[in-house]
Design a protein around this motif. Sequence first.
Motif, PDB file in Angstrom:
ATOM      1  N   LEU A  24       0.835  -1.201   0.000  1.00 38.32           N
ATOM      2  CA  LEU A  24       0.000   0.000   0.000  1.00 38.32           C
ATOM      3  C   LEU A  24       0.872   1.254   0.000  1.00 38.32           C
ATOM      4  O   LEU A  24       0.638   2.193  -0.775  1.00 38.32           O
ATOM      5  CB  LEU A  24      -0.924  -0.011   1.225  1.00 38.32           C
ATOM      6  CG  LEU A  24      -1.837   1.191   1.390  1.00 38.32           C
ATOM      7  CD1 LEU A  24      -2.879   1.230   0.281  1.00 38.32           C
ATOM      8  CD2 LEU A  24      -2.520   1.140   2.754  1.00 38.32           C
ATOM      9  N   LYS A  25       1.900   1.263   0.837  1.00 33.91           N
ATOM     10  CA  LYS A  25       2.807   2.409   0.903  1.00 33.91           C
ATOM     11  C   LYS A  25       3.531   2.615  -0.430  1.00 33.91           C
ATOM     12  O   LYS A  25       3.665   3.741  -0.906  1.00 33.91           O
ATOM     13  CB  LYS A  25       3.815   2.217   2.044  1.00 33.91           C
ATOM     14  CG  LYS A  25       3.186   2.355   3.421  1.00 33.91           C
ATOM     15  CD  LYS A  25       4.073   1.845   4.536  1.00 33.91           C
ATOM     16  CE  LYS A  25       5.213   2.735   4.849  1.00 33.91           C
ATOM     17  NZ  LYS A  25       5.898   2.369   6.092  1.00 33.91           N
ATOM     18  N   THR A  26       3.953   1.511  -1.044  1.00 38.07           N
ATOM     19  CA  THR A  26       4.624   1.589  -2.349  1.00 38.07           C
ATOM     20  C   THR A  26       3.694   2.184  -3.401  1.00 38.07           C
ATOM     21  O   THR A  26       4.085   3.067  -4.165  1.00 38.07           O
ATOM     22  CB  THR A  26       5.107   0.191  -2.784  1.00 38.07           C
ATOM     23  OG1 THR A  26       6.038  -0.291  -1.819  1.00 38.07           O
ATOM     24  CG2 THR A  26       5.760   0.234  -4.148  1.00 38.07           C
ATOM     25  N   ASN A  30       4.143   5.572  -5.453  1.00 43.78           N
ATOM     26  CA  ASN A  30       4.150   5.533  -6.919  1.00 43.78           C
ATOM     27  C   ASN A  30       3.155   6.525  -7.506  1.00 43.78           C
ATOM     28  O   ASN A  30       3.399   7.113  -8.557  1.00 43.78           O
ATOM     29  CB  ASN A  30       3.850   4.122  -7.434  1.00 43.78           C
ATOM     30  CG  ASN A  30       4.998   3.166  -7.201  1.00 43.78           C
ATOM     31  OD1 ASN A  30       6.132   3.584  -6.965  1.00 43.78           O
ATOM     32  ND2 ASN A  30       4.711   1.875  -7.245  1.00 43.78           N
ATOM     33  N   SER A  31       2.022   6.710  -6.824  1.00 40.88           N
ATOM     34  CA  SER A  31       1.018   7.664  -7.292  1.00 40.88           C
ATOM     35  C   SER A  31       1.441   9.107  -7.041  1.00 40.88           C
ATOM     36  O   SER A  31       1.079  10.003  -7.801  1.00 40.88           O
ATOM     37  CB  SER A  31      -0.322   7.405  -6.593  1.00 40.88           C
ATOM     38  OG  SER A  31      -0.804   6.131  -6.924  1.00 40.88           O
ATOM     39  N   ILE A  93      -6.098   7.966  -3.405  1.00 41.75           N
ATOM     40  CA  ILE A  93      -6.442   9.358  -3.148  1.00 41.75           C
ATOM     41  C   ILE A  93      -6.132   9.692  -1.693  1.00 41.75           C
ATOM     42  O   ILE A  93      -6.598   9.002  -0.792  1.00 41.75           O
ATOM     43  CB  ILE A  93      -7.950   9.570  -3.416  1.00 41.75           C
ATOM     44  CG1 ILE A  93      -8.335   9.057  -4.813  1.00 41.75           C
ATOM     45  CG2 ILE A  93      -8.345  11.033  -3.232  1.00 41.75           C
ATOM     46  CD1 ILE A  93      -9.811   8.745  -4.992  1.00 41.75           C
ATOM     47  N   PRO A  94      -5.371  10.749  -1.438  1.00 42.17           N
ATOM     48  CA  PRO A  94      -5.152  11.144  -0.044  1.00 42.17           C
ATOM     49  C   PRO A  94      -6.425  11.761   0.528  1.00 42.17           C
ATOM     50  O   PRO A  94      -7.247  12.303  -0.222  1.00 42.17           O
ATOM     51  CB  PRO A  94      -4.038  12.196  -0.152  1.00 42.17           C
ATOM     52  CG  PRO A  94      -4.252  12.804  -1.501  1.00 42.17           C
ATOM     53  CD  PRO A  94      -4.731  11.677  -2.384  1.00 42.17           C
ATOM     54  N   PRO A 107      -0.248  17.277  -6.360  1.00 43.86           N
ATOM     55  CA  PRO A 107      -0.562  18.230  -7.428  1.00 43.86           C
ATOM     56  C   PRO A 107      -1.662  19.196  -6.963  1.00 43.86           C
ATOM     57  O   PRO A 107      -2.607  18.794  -6.296  1.00 43.86           O
ATOM     58  CB  PRO A 107      -1.060  17.346  -8.573  1.00 43.86           C
ATOM     59  CG  PRO A 107      -0.534  15.990  -8.285  1.00 43.86           C
ATOM     60  CD  PRO A 107      -0.419  15.891  -6.795  1.00 43.86           C
ATOM     61  N   ARG A 108      -1.525  20.456  -7.364  1.00 48.48           N
ATOM     62  CA  ARG A 108      -2.368  21.504  -6.795  1.00 48.48           C
ATOM     63  C   ARG A 108      -2.980  22.386  -7.889  1.00 48.48           C
ATOM     64  O   ARG A 108      -2.324  22.721  -8.865  1.00 48.48           O
ATOM     65  CB  ARG A 108      -1.467  22.341  -5.888  1.00 48.48           C
ATOM     66  CG  ARG A 108      -2.054  23.581  -5.361  1.00 48.48           C
ATOM     67  CD  ARG A 108      -0.998  24.384  -4.604  1.00 48.48           C
ATOM     68  NE  ARG A 108      -1.567  25.628  -4.149  1.00 48.48           N
ATOM     69  CZ  ARG A 108      -1.448  26.103  -2.934  1.00 48.48           C
ATOM     70  NH1 ARG A 108      -0.726  25.473  -2.055  1.00 48.48           N
ATOM     71  NH2 ARG A 108      -2.026  27.221  -2.608  1.00 48.48           N
ATOM     72  N   VAL A 109      -4.249  22.756  -7.687  1.00 52.46           N
ATOM     73  CA  VAL A 109      -4.917  23.756  -8.510  1.00 52.46           C
ATOM     74  C   VAL A 109      -5.588  24.748  -7.560  1.00 52.46           C
ATOM     75  O   VAL A 109      -5.718  24.471  -6.369  1.00 52.46           O
ATOM     76  CB  VAL A 109      -5.969  23.135  -9.471  1.00 52.46           C
ATOM     77  CG1 VAL A 109      -5.321  22.154 -10.433  1.00 52.46           C
ATOM     78  CG2 VAL A 109      -7.101  22.479  -8.706  1.00 52.46           C
TER      79      VAL A 109
END
Length: 195
Positions: A24-26, A30-31, A93-94, A107-109
């Motif tokens: 899961l951590k990997t 990766n994401s 998804i965090p 990533p940010r908008v």
Amino acid sequence: MFKKFSKDDIHSRSNIKSSVQRGLKTNFVNSYPDLSNAIDNIIPKKSQVILIKCEDKIQLYSVNNSNATNQDDHEDDDNNNEIVLIQHFTDIIPTLRTVHKYPELFPRVQVDRGAIKFVMSGANIMCPGLTSKGGQLPEDNLPVDTIVTVYAEGKENALAIGKLVMSVDDIKNKNKGIGIELLHYLGDGLWNHRE
């Protein structure tokens, strides 16, 4: 995704094995490659991770974040669990709580002020809210289906997490229609859920 989320949407809870936790951590790193230095803080090596299976193929992962050494220090272990990430099919998804702790790693908008009330009511984000004077998009083109954190003009913390429905370049060029599908936002069922 979590507008009407409640305890009734939860089907089961189970502890995951350490080998599954490593995987899961990997996948999380990766994401979001910038997480590599923070992943052991988000999911500590000796922590117990709990898989929470929900409606619509949604899986939540909760980590016991209790530092209490004495059982008397906390009455209910469940109150010490924090949901740190969501998995929906292949999307990792965090949660907003994770993003608030590590804002620079995703990533940010940014939407303009006029979009705030719509985002806070669970509406998808329209392109003009991202391309107007108060909106901001990354310089680099992000492809369709990228998970992004959504900030608002004049606000310090992220108010939502969404998935790009079109690439950043298409949002800039077309400037109409839905640009981001909203997944999780401040005040939704997941934000208010306590383990």
